[in-house]
Design an enzyme around this catalytic site. Sequence first.
Site, PDB file in Angstrom:
ATOM      1  N   TYR A   1       7.611  -1.696  -1.232  1.00 40.04           N
ATOM      2  CA  TYR A   1       8.142  -0.990  -2.407  1.00 40.04           C
ATOM      3  C   TYR A   1       7.011  -0.486  -3.297  1.00 40.04           C
ATOM      4  O   TYR A   1       7.023   0.666  -3.746  1.00 40.04           O
ATOM      5  CB  TYR A   1       9.070  -1.923  -3.173  1.00 40.04           C
TER       6      TYR A   1
ATOM      7  N   LYS B   1       6.007   3.403  -4.488  1.00 34.88           N
ATOM      8  CA  LYS B   1       5.965   3.821  -5.887  1.00 34.88           C
ATOM      9  C   LYS B   1       4.549   4.148  -6.351  1.00 34.88           C
ATOM     10  O   LYS B   1       4.363   5.032  -7.205  1.00 34.88           O
ATOM     11  CB  LYS B   1       6.586   2.735  -6.776  1.00 34.88           C
TER      12      LYS B   1
ATOM     13  N   ALA C   1       3.962   0.184  -2.432  1.00 38.16           N
ATOM     14  CA  ALA C   1       3.278   1.286  -1.735  1.00 38.16           C
ATOM     15  C   ALA C   1       4.011   2.600  -1.968  1.00 38.16           C
ATOM     16  O   ALA C   1       3.381   3.637  -2.238  1.00 38.16           O
ATOM     17  CB  ALA C   1       3.175   0.987  -0.246  1.00 38.16           C
TER      18      ALA C   1
END
Length: 261
Positions: free
Chosen positions: A152, A156, A154
Amino acid sequence: MKIASMRVLLTGAGGGIGSAIAQGLAAQGAALLLVGRTPEPLHALARKLAAGRAQVRVEAADVTEIADRERLAEAARIFDVNVLVQAAGAPAFGSFEQQGDALVASVLLTNLVAPMQLAQRLLPQLRRQSQARVLNIGSALGRLGLPGYAIYSASKFGLRGFSEALRRELADSPVRVQYLGPRSTQTGFNDRRVEAYNRATGTRSDAPERVARAAVQLLESGAAERFIGFPERLAVRLNGLVPSLLDGAFTNHGAALRAVN
């Protein structure tokens, strides 16, 4: 840019944050093109907003599909969209060692690749406007990596990097690119493991309406980015300056991950 002058294509409109953003924008006079995978919640939201005299249109679409992105680009042209708000997203929580290739691919596609591709497809429409916005709804985890959120974070981190680079690339255009980083939010996005992890680590969370207010304010101001909540805002700043300084601060998070995984 005044909210009442905005004609917004909003992805993820059926979700908790997306729905709250739609209501916040409609309350100030924005016209809305609501986008999501499932028609029923979109139409229910549209009826609610239309009852308040908002101009609303619904497009059921999956932004990860090429054909749907093409259809949305045409819908944006017809609706004369001048703002793109990308709130669609997919969660990923757990030990990275136990998460398979399919999850990595689907989360990166939904949270990073599809928003990039949709923004690219809508840029010609947005460039034609006197003022325009692209607001990417990211996360505090787009600048602060935590145990349990490798995939997640990575996605964002990538979305924030894309937002920053595109903002600078379009600096001489009418299009302003923005990034909003909420902390944990009280929606169905989080499962019971995440809730247990948040309790164990003392992680605070916000109602989606708080995120929506921040999104509306950011759109109107034109500022580059905003992160929500304390101590998250401070942690984001420190992490940006000296990332290794905070490494020892998350040992409790690692233990909490092992307990709930």
